[in-house]
Design an enzyme around this catalytic site. Sequence first.
Site, PDB file in Angstrom:
ATOM      1  N   ILE A  98       4.124   3.208  -2.200  1.00  0.00           N
ATOM      2  CA  ILE A  98       2.968   2.472  -1.676  1.00  0.00           C
ATOM      3  C   ILE A  98       1.706   3.299  -1.912  1.00  0.00           C
ATOM      4  O   ILE A  98       1.492   4.336  -1.282  1.00  0.00           O
ATOM      5  CB  ILE A  98       3.139   2.168  -0.170  1.00  0.00           C
ATOM      6  CG1 ILE A  98       4.473   1.441   0.073  1.00  0.00           C
ATOM      7  CG2 ILE A  98       1.965   1.352   0.339  1.00  0.00           C
ATOM      8  CD1 ILE A  98       4.626   0.130  -0.657  1.00  0.00           C
ATOM      9  N   GLU A  99       0.857   2.825  -2.813  1.00  0.00           N
ATOM     10  CA  GLU A  99      -0.376   3.534  -3.139  1.00  0.00           C
ATOM     11  C   GLU A  99      -1.618   2.733  -2.769  1.00  0.00           C
ATOM     12  O   GLU A  99      -2.739   3.211  -2.970  1.00  0.00           O
ATOM     13  CB  GLU A  99      -0.380   3.895  -4.626  1.00  0.00           C
ATOM     14  CG  GLU A  99       0.795   4.797  -4.996  1.00  0.00           C
ATOM     15  CD  GLU A  99       0.745   5.301  -6.420  1.00  0.00           C
ATOM     16  OE1 GLU A  99      -0.352   5.353  -6.995  1.00  0.00           O
ATOM     17  OE2 GLU A  99       1.815   5.644  -6.950  1.00  0.00           O
ATOM     18  N   ALA A 100      -1.418   1.540  -2.231  1.00  0.00           N
ATOM     19  CA  ALA A 100      -2.547   0.753  -1.724  1.00  0.00           C
ATOM     20  C   ALA A 100      -2.884   1.240  -0.317  1.00  0.00           C
ATOM     21  O   ALA A 100      -2.000   1.672   0.434  1.00  0.00           O
ATOM     22  CB  ALA A 100      -2.186  -0.726  -1.694  1.00  0.00           C
TER      23      ALA A 100
END
Length: 410
Positions: free
Chosen positions: A173-175
């Site tokens: 998860i990079e958002a």
Amino acid sequence: MVKTALAVAALAAVGEAFTPSVAVYWGQRGGNRLRTYCDSTGFEYITVSFVTHTPEQDTSGLNYPGTNFGAHCGASVYTHPTTKKPSKLLSGCTQIAEDIPYCQSKGKRVLLSIGGADVPGVNYTLTSTTKGTQFADFLWGAFGPYQTTWGSKPRPFDLPNKRVSVDGFDLDIEANFTTSVQAAYSAFASRMRQNYNGNTRFKLTAAPECPLNDPYFKMKDIIKNSKFDALFVQFYNNYCGASGTQFNYVAWENHLKNTASSSAKIFIGLPAAPSAASPGYYLEPKKAVALINQYKTRSSFGGVMFWDAFLGLNKSSVTAPRNYYEYIHDEMLGIKPPTTTTTKSSTTSTRTTTTPTPTPGACKVHVVQQDEYCWLIADKNSINVDLLRQYNPQLNAACNVYPGDRLCVS
């Protein structure tokens, strides 16, 4: 991680790991088949990337997630049977489907990653905990072991004569999601754990970026409330990278103590080539090994993660004949390459070993095969390396074994 779109039952459980391992990501770079990587002994986990869209983003009416595996799949997707509207779920991944069992036969655990870089064309947001639970159920039904209750719904990695299952799921998860979206992913993780039903073959991992401070700690609530087996922490592209003076491995170790992932193993995530990260974050092979040696004896240490398998194929005068991640894998585990003797007519590999032949009848004997090493041998025989050493006191500190050696495994 730097991305464009976006470890098998035979292996020991990450949460119970007794020997460090290497994990690599695959799918977004290069065009080589998955199986060509799995012939390498330089890693134990290979993570296929990525599931880039949640079912909520599907406009076909099918409510399917979306996948993107770079150049490794055909362009065909599942379509609505009536309207013929296309979903984003790839249906032409025959080579990946063929190669997953091959990799598993080589002792690799194959994971499927959700997320990736938060770039245009990628959307893996969730709007509620219910949607998170449903997302987990879909991925388990579509990519986990086949269940008759799944019926004829999509199974993208199945073959005509074989059901194919991955060995777990990974959250990259990079958002910068809100608290509510993170809660939905915590629900995802909880339901996936329920689906595993205690089967230790299946692992749940995550690949958080290294910052632990708000607002840059993008998986803060997910990690706090979810039980992961391993964390492939991205120690690059941020101030806390492994190449700088603010490397925060120990801070991660302390942070996890008060989370649901307190028992998760920490993998030091590194770029596998200069082009795998922003300038300044790549570590030359010897520097990477020196760093790993400082941390590999810590109880929290699980191993090293590399982005990615394709970029890590590079070789240098230091690593040759091994590639970047093979060299670091072997140095971390104390596995030495064969020495070579060159003559005018041929080049041969020579090793010296003092492994005696076990006394017949005294123990169960395992004959070492090509490309086997202590961890893999122990795992194949349902023991750990400590027991393997106990049964074979002649093994040296590096646990070097060679084809034809006979080892006691019981």
